[in-house]
Design a protein around this motif. Structure first.
Motif, mmCIF file in Angstrom:
data_model
loop_
_atom_site.group_PDB
_atom_site.id
_atom_site.type_symbol
_atom_site.label_atom_id
_atom_site.label_comp_id
_atom_site.label_asym_id
_atom_site.label_seq_id
_atom_site.Cartn_x
_atom_site.Cartn_y
_atom_site.Cartn_z
ATOM 1 N N ASN A 148 -22.103 -64.878 -25.462
ATOM 2 C CA ASN A 148 -23.431 -64.390 -25.096
ATOM 3 C C ASN A 148 -24.521 -64.718 -26.117
ATOM 4 O OD1 ASN A 148 -22.831 -62.597 -22.607
ATOM 5 N ND2 ASN A 148 -21.265 -61.980 -24.094
ATOM 6 N N PHE A 201 -29.013 -66.071 -25.950
ATOM 7 C CA PHE A 201 -30.098 -66.568 -25.109
ATOM 8 C C PHE A 201 -30.531 -67.958 -25.561
ATOM 9 C CE2 PHE A 201 -30.198 -62.198 -23.953
ATOM 10 C CZ PHE A 201 -30.694 -62.185 -22.658
ATOM 11 N N GLN A 205 -16.671 -53.358 -30.591
ATOM 12 C CA GLN A 205 -15.993 -53.773 -29.374
ATOM 13 C C GLN A 205 -14.618 -53.124 -29.181
ATOM 14 O OE1 GLN A 205 -14.481 -57.887 -27.481
ATOM 15 N NE2 GLN A 205 -16.654 -57.914 -27.843
ATOM 16 N N ARG A 243 -16.842 -62.129 -3.478
ATOM 17 C CA ARG A 243 -18.062 -61.671 -4.145
ATOM 18 C C ARG A 243 -19.114 -62.770 -4.205
ATOM 19 N NH1 ARG A 243 -17.394 -60.890 -9.393
ATOM 20 N NH2 ARG A 243 -15.354 -61.887 -9.384
ATOM 21 N N LEU A 254 -30.676 -58.602 -29.450
ATOM 22 C CA LEU A 254 -29.566 -59.378 -28.905
ATOM 23 C C LEU A 254 -29.681 -59.503 -27.388
ATOM 24 C CD1 LEU A 254 -26.522 -57.928 -30.904
ATOM 25 C CD2 LEU A 254 -27.334 -60.284 -30.998
ATOM 26 N N ARG A 276 -20.595 -61.636 -28.940
ATOM 27 C CA ARG A 276 -20.030 -60.627 -28.040
ATOM 28 C C ARG A 276 -19.094 -61.238 -26.991
ATOM 29 N NH1 ARG A 276 -25.041 -59.440 -25.780
ATOM 30 N NH2 ARG A 276 -25.904 -61.003 -27.179
ATOM 31 N N TYR A 277 -18.164 -62.068 -27.452
ATOM 32 C CA TYR A 277 -17.198 -62.664 -26.528
ATOM 33 C C TYR A 277 -16.441 -61.594 -25.743
ATOM 34 C CZ TYR A 277 -17.255 -67.307 -28.800
ATOM 35 O OH TYR A 277 -17.587 -68.544 -29.271
ATOM 36 N N PHE A 278 -16.257 -61.824 -24.461
ATOM 37 C CA PHE A 278 -15.307 -60.990 -23.702
ATOM 38 C C PHE A 278 -14.762 -61.825 -22.546
ATOM 39 C CE2 PHE A 278 -19.239 -60.107 -21.395
ATOM 40 C CZ PHE A 278 -18.849 -59.893 -20.069
ATOM 41 N N PRO A 279 -13.568 -61.496 -22.071
ATOM 42 C CA PRO A 279 -12.925 -62.328 -21.047
ATOM 43 C C PRO A 279 -13.787 -62.462 -19.795
ATOM 44 C CG PRO A 279 -11.365 -60.740 -21.944
ATOM 45 C CD PRO A 279 -12.716 -60.383 -22.493
ATOM 46 N N GLU A 280 -13.900 -63.681 -19.291
ATOM 47 C CA GLU A 280 -14.711 -63.960 -18.099
ATOM 48 C C GLU A 280 -14.047 -63.295 -16.886
ATOM 49 O OE1 GLU A 280 -16.847 -64.423 -15.624
ATOM 50 O OE2 GLU A 280 -17.723 -66.124 -16.697
ATOM 51 N N PRO A 281 -14.690 -62.249 -16.315
ATOM 52 C CA PRO A 281 -14.032 -61.552 -15.201
ATOM 53 C C PRO A 281 -14.014 -62.367 -13.909
ATOM 54 C CG PRO A 281 -16.176 -60.556 -15.684
ATOM 55 C CD PRO A 281 -15.979 -61.640 -16.676
ATOM 56 N N ASP A 282 -14.842 -63.397 -13.824
ATOM 57 C CA ASP A 282 -14.960 -64.139 -12.569
ATOM 58 C C ASP A 282 -13.854 -65.161 -12.349
ATOM 59 O OD1 ASP A 282 -17.188 -62.790 -11.701
ATOM 60 O OD2 ASP A 282 -18.596 -64.165 -12.674
ATOM 61 N N ARG A 312 -16.902 -65.206 -22.058
ATOM 62 C CA ARG A 312 -18.348 -65.403 -22.070
ATOM 63 C C ARG A 312 -18.845 -65.325 -23.516
ATOM 64 N NH1 ARG A 312 -20.563 -61.735 -16.987
ATOM 65 N NH2 ARG A 312 -19.319 -62.765 -15.365
ATOM 66 N N ASP A 315 -24.305 -62.675 -32.861
ATOM 67 C CA ASP A 315 -23.159 -61.864 -32.486
ATOM 68 C C ASP A 315 -22.909 -62.221 -31.026
ATOM 69 O OD1 ASP A 315 -21.345 -59.979 -31.712
ATOM 70 O OD2 ASP A 315 -22.381 -58.296 -32.645
ATOM 71 N N LEU A 326 -20.222 -54.147 -26.833
ATOM 72 C CA LEU A 326 -19.561 -55.441 -27.026
ATOM 73 C C LEU A 326 -19.777 -55.999 -28.420
ATOM 74 C CD1 LEU A 326 -20.323 -57.341 -23.685
ATOM 75 C CD2 LEU A 326 -18.082 -56.581 -24.498
ATOM 76 N N ALA A 371 -28.244 -61.273 -18.023
ATOM 77 C CA ALA A 371 -28.911 -62.108 -19.024
ATOM 78 C C ALA A 371 -29.602 -63.301 -18.372
ATOM 79 C CB ALA A 371 -27.902 -62.579 -20.074
ATOM 80 N N ARG A 372 -29.111 -63.704 -17.182
ATOM 81 C CA ARG A 372 -29.681 -64.890 -16.530
ATOM 82 C C ARG A 372 -31.110 -64.668 -16.056
ATOM 83 N NH1 ARG A 372 -25.434 -65.936 -12.156
ATOM 84 N NH2 ARG A 372 -24.184 -65.166 -13.881
ATOM 85 N N THR A 427 -11.361 -65.115 -7.625
ATOM 86 C CA THR A 427 -10.692 -63.824 -7.767
ATOM 87 C C THR A 427 -10.313 -63.252 -6.403
ATOM 88 O OG1 THR A 427 -12.753 -62.524 -7.786
ATOM 89 C CG2 THR A 427 -11.926 -63.276 -9.917
ATOM 90 N N THR A 429 -8.268 -56.826 -17.868
ATOM 91 C CA THR A 429 -9.513 -57.601 -17.858
ATOM 92 C C THR A 429 -9.884 -58.054 -16.458
ATOM 93 O OG1 THR A 429 -8.235 -59.576 -18.337
ATOM 94 C CG2 THR A 429 -9.246 -58.457 -20.208
ATOM 95 N N HIS A 430 -8.884 -58.126 -15.587
ATOM 96 C CA HIS A 430 -9.120 -58.530 -14.200
ATOM 97 C C HIS A 430 -8.408 -57.514 -13.312
ATOM 98 C CE1 HIS A 430 -9.746 -62.154 -16.544
ATOM 99 N NE2 HIS A 430 -10.496 -62.611 -15.565
ATOM 100 N N LYS A 483 -27.308 -69.190 -17.460
ATOM 101 C CA LYS A 483 -26.796 -67.818 -17.353
ATOM 102 C C LYS A 483 -27.081 -67.006 -18.619
ATOM 103 C CE LYS A 483 -22.543 -69.190 -16.579
ATOM 104 N NZ LYS A 483 -22.759 -70.656 -16.640
ATOM 105 N N ASN A 484 -27.525 -67.684 -19.661
ATOM 106 C CA ASN A 484 -27.698 -67.071 -20.981
ATOM 107 C C ASN A 484 -26.395 -66.516 -21.537
ATOM 108 O OD1 ASN A 484 -30.415 -67.647 -21.772
ATOM 109 N ND2 ASN A 484 -31.019 -66.392 -20.025
ATOM 110 N N TYR A 485 -25.309 -67.034 -21.011
ATOM 111 C CA TYR A 485 -24.034 -66.972 -21.709
ATOM 112 C C TYR A 485 -23.352 -68.279 -21.372
ATOM 113 C CZ TYR A 485 -22.117 -65.295 -17.183
ATOM 114 O OH TYR A 485 -21.792 -65.138 -15.863
#
Lengths: 462, 100, 479
Positions: free
Chosen positions: C87, C89, A343, A181, B12, C274-280, C85, C272, A338, A294-295, A220, B51-52, C95-97
């Motif tokens: 999140n 700004f 969440q 990717r 946000l 909004r943590y979530f697992p980094e998919p990358d 991540r 807030d 989220l 967001a970037r 990945t 998650t992956h 990346k803003n995270y």
């Protein structure tokens, strides 16, 4: 001779290059599949030995190619040039293939019609009042029109397979992680992959093997072992009465008959959790999108105001002006699912449903080598939302986003023309089962090759 | 989702919605959230979240320099284009307004 | 316990969030050089600039350093750690995270021991997690200049429980912590250069009432400022409580020019993340060989080292404090001791004359020409009576200047001590002959004048005459 070989001299032969330019220009006036294209000057191409030497191809404009723009179909990136090249594209370049242009798409890959591109309208080569599908609509339309033998797309929830179906070409969504990717502008990172639109199964397979591979820039990526498969049993998804339009239902019946004629053992299958696929898919996709997008804030690159009072002002202006409404809607939705307090109810639950869906598919693949299912419930629809609202278009992703949820490969195969419009059918295999898909598709292709729209020609490169 | 929730969410996401957008986007989001409600029907107890796509593990990058300074093809990039993409670049700094 | 009570009335609770820059070659998630002092935006690439389409890749060494520190802090080490991540700004964050860790950091629930007021204190560690740094902004009037060389620099964050009881104690803890990360070789610990940063949270309350209203303190760029910031803040909060003013949960900045803390007064939107697992990036499950590597990175930590040195070589706590402050110095000390030397002499020389030379030449002990072998040789020349202490000081300077062995210097320059009684006797007779008046005066009882004669004798021998022998023979001859 393989179809692809006919393309090796269209850029190197001066006479053919001239005809090629005319052919592309003629089609582009009608379909607008490319946002940017440039043919190298004849004589400037070094002859190379690669399997795709001098073959031109198009790349969806959310995939980075150094020196080309990387608009993602968005105003926010309209003037940004990619400073690097995606791994998949670089792998193709090593085989001698040449990027000739960047294909239109729904903004950031969000849509099923390419109407969400903020920069250009793309029409279906079979009927210009209709959409080419999306989000890789430009890639599929360009291949269908014969502008390029193949194009790269990206598939997050069906974005390669659905437009391929709409345009009567092959559309492959590889196994997650088999193609890097790196260079693919992220929409939903855990779901998407670079895919291929092509006119023939052979070209699809060739390009797939050229772009895939473990990549140090993408942790990945996974190993792929191309074993020659034997396909005996095809599971055919039972589709509820009324879920498909009349044309698509008819076409689906024809596809089933063809499998019988070709001697496959056909078995009807059901996926109990199917009704949860779309809500879970959109929960995950928009959540990841809210972070991935967001970037884009007008700093470092991209749309930015002439004057801003503060950094916050600059970022807000850039995002308000730069993103279209569909993109904003998905960012907001993803941000919401989220948020703390919501969440577990949305995002975490969706990820659990994803696990369930994978388990159900694993079960099905214990006694089916591949499964067949529709690509999209309707034939190519008219521009605008009069036939399918934005919400209905999302619900219609059900057959394609299944493969993104499980990571499995999926291939859209041209099936029939209904009232002059192409309708495709989809095959899915277990993870890394791409060869099975090619085997079935090739068997079908022998009897029922891809259709050609009016105005399609190979004369000019003869 | 009520309007207040929508605006909090927008802030946000660093988006500022115009009045028309609040209605149009708000309606679409509400429709999607209603649709998502369906997920609560399903019993997900005992299921681990995915998650992956594939749970491959242990991919680490060796701690060596790798960018265009040593011409490693894996991470080749064009620095000039990076600077050209900058909206306001002075002495190789990206310039933005200050918080006053 | 009065030093931990504010105005004898309130108990103080301090917790820290310490960020350290890890000493890696490349950045946390890309191959750019981890060095932010260079020309602006030179150590950047599409990945750390947050270009569309890029992906992060985990730095192996940073991962190992994370586990190394977590292990040294007695944490429970994660068998499956992953990134998430975070999140929000921020103009400097491309990346803003921020890629950080939340649910499964490399280590949790550890502790660190340190010495404070001759007592061993134990501070609980909440967690140790890896993350990336943001870029830097230079403010210039109505504009800001962005430099992303620091963006993506590997950071390790160590979060303590609110176990510290005062500003003084916190300063002592920070110094001990700094010493520890330097011992492990994972960070240089320079707070003034920003490679180690510390934010604190502080609350006060009446004894037994638990934590009070928490205030976050930022912008303290040295252990001393951390102490002063906390002291100020404890007083400010005590005064407010005394006056019945309700404290608010807020973030305050230490103003080092005015010696006060000031409210940030920003429109603090309820964060807030909004943590979530980094998919990358896939999760990381350390295998046995990785864990063995982490074990290999463990060193004897400063506190243990100090007490070992005290026990083994019989030196005082204060002396050991000096010797163990830097690991290389402690190593050096023990190497010299192993070659056979007197601990007191080694300490005395290291803390005075050697230190003076090092300061003068602005070098560290390990880069200096004074190898443990040379140092031990110098001490031995003195012990054996080959040179006097005064000559030894000169030889030390020569070793630094000439980068040669002390014995070679002594020999070539003829600096060895004269310990032949006949030779010394001859010099004494010569000096006595030249100073008949003085000799006469001494013999008549003016013992004070004897020092003058000794001085003359030493001068005559270039300082090489063995002092004890000179005293002995001179006394005999004056009789």
């Amino acid at each position: 001779m393989k179809d692809i070989d006919g393309w090796k001299s269209v850029l190197t032969d001066q006479d053919r290059a001239k005809k090629y330019r005319e052919y592309v220009t003629g089609w582009e006036k009608k379909i607008g599949s490319l946002l940017e294209w440039k043919l190298p000057e004849a004589g400037k191409i070094k002859s190379s030995e690669g399997i795709l030497a001098s073959v031109p191809f198009a790349v969806k404009d959310n995939i980075a190619v150094e020196g080309f723009k990387l608009t993602c179909g968005s105003k926010i990136l309209e003037y940004v040039k990619a400073p690097y090249t995606a791994t998949g594209v670089a792998n193709l370049q090593k085989t001698g293939a040449l990027v000739m242009g960047k294909a239109n798409l729904d903004e950031f890959g969000m849509g099923s019609s390419t109407d969400n591109s903020a920069l250009q309208k793309t029409n279906n080569p079979y009927d210009t009042s209709r959409v080419a599908g999306g989000s890789s609509g430009g890639s599929a339309a360009a291949v269908a029109a014969g502008i390029v033998p193949f194009a790269l797309g990206t598939d997050t929830g069906g974005s390669v397979r659905q437009p391929a179906g709409f345009c009567g070409v092959y559309g492959l969504k590889p196994t997650y992680g088999v193609v890097s990717r790196y260079g693919l502008t992220a929409y939903a990172s855990s779901l998407e992959v670079c895919g291929v639109c092509a006119r023939t199964v052979d070209t699809t397979r060739t390009v797939f093997h050229a772009i895939r591979g473990m990549d140090g820039m993408d942790q990945t990526t996974i190993d792929y072992d191309p074993v020659s498969p034997e396909v005996k049993t095809v599971g055919v998804l039972k589709v509820e009465e009324g879920s498909l339009s009349e044309e698509v239902a008819a076409s689906y019946r024809v596809s089933k008959d063809r499998l019988n004629k070709l001697g496959y053992a056909v078995k009807e299958i059901e996926i109990p959790a199917m009704e949860y696929v779309v809500p879970a898919y959109y929960t995950i996709a928009t959540a990841e999108a809210s972070a991935n997008l967001a970037r884009f804030n007008g700093m470092r690159y991209g749309l930015s105001p002439i004057f801003a009072e503060s950094p916050d002002d600059l970022m807000r202006y850039s995002r308000n002006m730069g993103f279209g409404e569909e993109v904003k809607t998905r960012i907001l939705l993803g941000t919401f699912v989220l948020r703390s307090g919501f969440q577990d109810q949305y995002y975490v639950r969706a990820q659990k449903i994803r696990t369930l869906i994978r388990q159900e598919l694993d079960e099905i693949f214990t006694d089916c080598d591949v499964i067949m299912l529709p690509v999209f419930p309707t034939a190519p629809f008219h521009h605008g939302q009069s036939e399918l609202t934005s919400f209905q278009q999302k619900q219609a992703d059900v057959y394609t986003c299944l493969a993104n949820m499980t990571g499995s490969p999926g291939l859209a195969v041209p099936s029939t023309l209904e009232k002059g419009l192409p309708v495709g059918v989809q095959f899915m295999a277990p993870p890394c089962g791409e060869e099975r898909l090619f085997t079935v598709a090739e068997a079908l292709e022998k009897e029922f090759p891809a259709p050609r729209p009016a105005g399609y020609s190979e004369e000019w490169r003869a | 989702m009520n309007k207040e929730e929508l605006l909090t969410t927008a802030s946000l996401a660093l988006l500022e919605l115009e009045e028309g957008e609040v209605d149009r986007l708000g309606e679409e989001i509400a429709r999607m959230l209603d649709y998502f409600e369906m997920m609560t029907k399903l019993d997900v107890d005992g299921l681990e979240p995915t998650t992956h796509a594939f749970q491959k593990t242990n991919r680490l990058r060796a701690d060596v320099l790798n960018n265009n300074n040593n011409n490693n093809i894996n991470n080749a990039f064009n620095r000039n284009l990076i600077m050209e993409n900058g909206n306001d670049v002075e002495d190789d700094f990206f310039v933005i307004p200050n918080v006053l | 316990m009065s030093d931990t009570m504010v105005n004898d009335k309130y108990e103080t609770f301090v917790g820290l969030e310490i960020h350290i820059h890890l000493l890696t070659e490349s950045k946390m998630f890309c191959g750019c050089k981890a060095n932010y002092g260079d020309e602006p935006n030179t150590n950047v690439c599409p990945v750390c600039l947050g270009y569309p389409g890029v992906l992060p890749t985990v730095n192996q060494k940073a991962m190992k350093m994370g586990y190394t520190v977590a292990r040294a802090l007695n944490c429970r080490l994660s068998r499956k750690t992953y990134f998430e991540r975070k999140n929000y700004f921020y103009p400097d964050m491309p990346k803003n995270y921020q890629i950080s860790q939340f649910q499964e950091p490399v280590g949790v629930e550890g502790f660190m021991e340190f010495e404070y007021n001759d007592e061993i204190k134990k501070i609980r560690i909440h967690d140790v997690h890896l993350e990336e740094d943001a870029g830097k902004m230079i403010h210039a009037g109505d504009m800001s200049l962005q430099d992303f060389n620091r963006a993506g620099y590997p950071l390790l964050e160590i979060v303590t429980e609110p176990d510290l009881k005062s500003g003084e104690e916190t300063e002592a803890f920070l110094r001990a912590f700094r010493r520890m990360v330097r011992y492990l070789g994972v960070c240089d610990g320079n707070m003034d250069e920003g490679s180690m940063k510390c934010d604190a949270n502080i609350s006060i309350n009446t004894p037994g009432a638990g934590l009070g209203t928490k205030v976050e303190l930022k912008n303290m760029n040295s252990p001393r400022f951390v102490r002063r910031g906390l002291q100020y803040e404890a007083q400010r909060q005590a005064k407010a409580l005394d006056e019945g003013v309700k404290l608010i949960q807020e973030t305050r900045l230490w103003n080092e020019n005015r010696d006060i803390t000031e409210s940030m007064r920003t429109k603090e939107m309820a964060n807030d993340y909004r943590y979530f697992p980094e998919p990358d990036m896939p999760p990381f499950c350390p295998d046995d060989s990785f864990m063995a590597d982490v074990e290999k990175e463990q060193v004897e930590l400063p506190l243990a080292r100090k007490h070992k040195i005290m026990r083994k070589y019989g030196i005082s706590s204060e002396q050991a404090e000096f010797i163990h402050d830097e690991k290389v110095n402690a190593d050096y000390f023990e190497q010299v001791m192993a070659l056979g030397a007197d601990a007191q002499a080694v300490y005395t020389w290291l803390s005075s004359d050697v230190q003076k030379e090092l300061n003068l030449l602005n070098m560290t002990l390990t880069e200096s020409p004074l190898s443990p072998e040379r140092f031990s040789e110098l001490l031995k020349l003195m012990d054996d009576g080959k040179i006097s202490g005064k000559i030894a000081k000169q030889v030390l300077i020569d070793v630094f200047e000439e980068d040669r062995d002390p014995s070679a210097i002594v020999e070539e320059k003829g600096l060895s001590q004269i310990s032949d009684p006949q030779a010394i006797g001859a010099v004494i007779e010569k000096v006595m002959a030249a100073n008949e008046e003085v000799v006469k005066a001494i013999r008549e009882g003016e013992q004070k004048q004897k020092g003058f004669l000794v001085g003359q004798i030493m001068k005559e021998t270039g300082g090489r005459a063995a002092p004890a022998l000179v005293q002995k023979i001179l006394s005999e001859k004056l009789r």
